[in-house]
Motif scaffolding. Structure first.
Motif, PDB file in Angstrom:
ATOM      1  N   THR A   1       2.080  -0.813  -6.082  1.00  0.00           N
ATOM      2  CA  THR A   1       1.388   0.022  -5.103  1.00  0.00           C
ATOM      3  C   THR A   1      -0.012  -0.518  -4.834  1.00  0.00           C
ATOM      4  OG1 THR A   1       2.625   2.009  -5.703  1.00  0.00           O
ATOM      5  CG2 THR A   1       0.510   2.342  -4.629  1.00  0.00           C
ATOM      6  N   ALA A   2      -0.679  -1.015  -5.872  1.00  0.00           N
ATOM      7  CA  ALA A   2      -2.004  -1.598  -5.691  1.00  0.00           C
ATOM      8  C   ALA A   2      -1.959  -2.765  -4.712  1.00  0.00           C
ATOM      9  CB  ALA A   2      -2.575  -2.052  -7.036  1.00  0.00           C
ATOM     10  N   LEU A   3      -0.829  -3.478  -4.709  1.00  0.00           N
ATOM     11  CA  LEU A   3      -0.671  -4.591  -3.772  1.00  0.00           C
ATOM     12  C   LEU A   3      -0.336  -4.111  -2.363  1.00  0.00           C
ATOM     13  CD1 LEU A   3       1.463  -7.028  -5.944  1.00  0.00           C
ATOM     14  CD2 LEU A   3      -0.929  -7.342  -5.301  1.00  0.00           C
ATOM     15  N   ASP A   4       0.328  -2.964  -2.278  1.00  0.00           N
ATOM     16  CA  ASP A   4       0.875  -2.503  -0.995  1.00  0.00           C
ATOM     17  C   ASP A   4      -0.102  -1.692  -0.149  1.00  0.00           C
ATOM     18  OD1 ASP A   4       3.363  -3.655  -1.318  1.00  0.00           O
ATOM     19  OD2 ASP A   4       4.255  -1.892  -2.258  1.00  0.00           O
ATOM     20  N   VAL A   5      -1.184  -1.179  -0.736  1.00  0.00           N
ATOM     21  CA  VAL A   5      -2.003  -0.207  -0.008  1.00  0.00           C
ATOM     22  C   VAL A   5      -2.850  -0.818   1.112  1.00  0.00           C
ATOM     23  CG1 VAL A   5      -2.126   1.507  -1.841  1.00  0.00           C
ATOM     24  CG2 VAL A   5      -3.796  -0.350  -1.792  1.00  0.00           C
ATOM     25  N   GLY A   6      -2.935  -2.137   1.174  1.00  0.00           N
ATOM     26  CA  GLY A   6      -3.680  -2.746   2.269  1.00  0.00           C
ATOM     27  C   GLY A   6      -4.969  -3.405   1.824  1.00  0.00           C
ATOM     28  N   ASP A   7      -5.811  -3.702   2.796  1.00  0.00           N
ATOM     29  CA  ASP A   7      -7.031  -4.459   2.538  1.00  0.00           C
ATOM     30  C   ASP A   7      -8.196  -3.546   2.149  1.00  0.00           C
ATOM     31  OD1 ASP A   7      -5.722  -6.805   3.252  1.00  0.00           O
ATOM     32  OD2 ASP A   7      -6.247  -6.565   5.373  1.00  0.00           O
ATOM     33  N   ILE A   8      -9.098  -4.085   1.346  1.00  0.00           N
ATOM     34  CA  ILE A   8     -10.326  -3.371   1.004  1.00  0.00           C
ATOM     35  C   ILE A   8     -11.069  -3.016   2.291  1.00  0.00           C
ATOM     36  CG2 ILE A   8     -12.550  -3.506  -0.182  1.00  0.00           C
ATOM     37  CD1 ILE A   8     -10.210  -3.377  -2.095  1.00  0.00           C
ATOM     38  N   GLY A   9     -11.479  -1.755   2.415  1.00  0.00           N
ATOM     39  CA  GLY A   9     -12.174  -1.290   3.600  1.00  0.00           C
ATOM     40  C   GLY A   9     -11.253  -0.682   4.638  1.00  0.00           C
ATOM     41  N   GLY A  10      -9.959  -0.897   4.485  1.00  0.00           N
ATOM     42  CA  GLY A  10      -8.998  -0.352   5.439  1.00  0.00           C
ATOM     43  C   GLY A  10      -8.635   1.082   5.120  1.00  0.00           C
ATOM     44  N   GLU A  11      -7.986   1.738   6.094  1.00  0.00           N
ATOM     45  CA  GLU A  11      -7.558   3.119   5.891  1.00  0.00           C
ATOM     46  C   GLU A  11      -6.332   3.141   4.981  1.00  0.00           C
ATOM     47  OE1 GLU A  11      -6.534   7.212   8.401  1.00  0.00           O
ATOM     48  OE2 GLU A  11      -6.587   5.285   9.421  1.00  0.00           O
ATOM     49  N   VAL A  12      -6.274   4.135   4.128  1.00  0.00           N
ATOM     50  CA  VAL A  12      -5.161   4.263   3.193  1.00  0.00           C
ATOM     51  C   VAL A  12      -4.737   5.721   3.108  1.00  0.00           C
ATOM     52  CG1 VAL A  12      -6.725   4.497   1.205  1.00  0.00           C
ATOM     53  CG2 VAL A  12      -4.374   3.768   0.836  1.00  0.00           C
ATOM     54  N   PHE A  13      -3.437   5.936   2.966  1.00  0.00           N
ATOM     55  CA  PHE A  13      -2.904   7.284   2.740  1.00  0.00           C
ATOM     56  C   PHE A  13      -2.011   7.228   1.512  1.00  0.00           C
ATOM     57  CE2 PHE A  13       0.445  10.447   2.980  1.00  0.00           C
ATOM     58  CZ  PHE A  13      -0.290  11.612   3.178  1.00  0.00           C
TER      59      PHE A  13
END
Length: 202
Positions: free
Chosen positions: A35-47
């Motif tokens: 999940t840590a890999l899947d959540v996207g880029d630092i600074g990006g929106e996450v849900f």
């Protein structure tokens, strides 16, 4: 009781934590390495779907990219002898759809692939989880979508190394799993390939 978080990803560790800022407040959320890999880029929106775990001495947020992962996690917690760490480890190796198939097939060997799960524990889990994971849509559940590798930091190969270490695999096992894997590429795909190699090795 916190059930979800939507905000911006401030930080992550592949050993299993992300920091999500929601309206100026940073929430530390424990997640699986995948999940840590899947959540996207630092600074990006996450849900994240969240399980708010409350004990007498601590409150911990556990985050998931899909609702089915959270449902499966909560069902796993209700099984005898399964705590949050083991529940996350199980879902890291077997996402909800895969776990449903493991249970349907009585696949003892597949459960034993999870670090910390021996034969006796796997036998007990097969019996307990069949009823506990009989929830709507679980059979149709899919693993979390494959995301891009984390921004910044080292190579995808090194990210996979850290993720496997976070799952409890030893240095020798990790070395063999990473043998001949490319240094760059989709970190989630490389992690899945490394887990397949570990499954064959065992």
């Amino acid at each position: 009781m916190i059930g979800s978080l939507r905000g911006h990803l401030l930080d992550r560790t592949l050993s299993g934590e992300v920091l999500v800022e929601v309206q100026g407040v940073g929430y530390r959320v424990t997640v699986s390495p995948s999940t840590a890999l899947d959540v996207g880029d630092i600074g990006g929106e996450v849900f994240l779907h969240v399980h708010h775990h409350i004990r007498e001495d601590a409150q911990t947020l556990y985050g998931f990219t899909t609702r089915d992962e959270r449902i499966a996690f909560e069902a796993l917690l209700s099984a005898h002898g399964v705590g949050p760490a083991l529940a996350l480890a199980i879902l890291s190796v077997h996402p909800p759809g895969s776990l449903a198939r493991v249970l349907a097939d009585d696949d003892l060997a597949a459960l034993c692939l999870v670090p910390g799960v021996g034969k006796k524990t796997a036998q007990r889990l097969l019996v307990e989880l069949k009823s506990k994971l009989d929830v709507p849509d679980l059979d149709d559940a899919r693993s979390a979508p494959v995301g891009s590798a984390p921004a910044g930091g080292g190579s995808s190969r090194s990210d996979v190394h850290d993720a496997l270490a976070g799952l409890g695999y030893g240095p020798d096992e990790i070395r063999e799993a990473l043998r001949d894997l490319p240094a760059e590429g989709d970190a989630s795909a490389l992690l899945k390939e490394a887990l397949k190699r570990l499954a064959v090795a065992r």
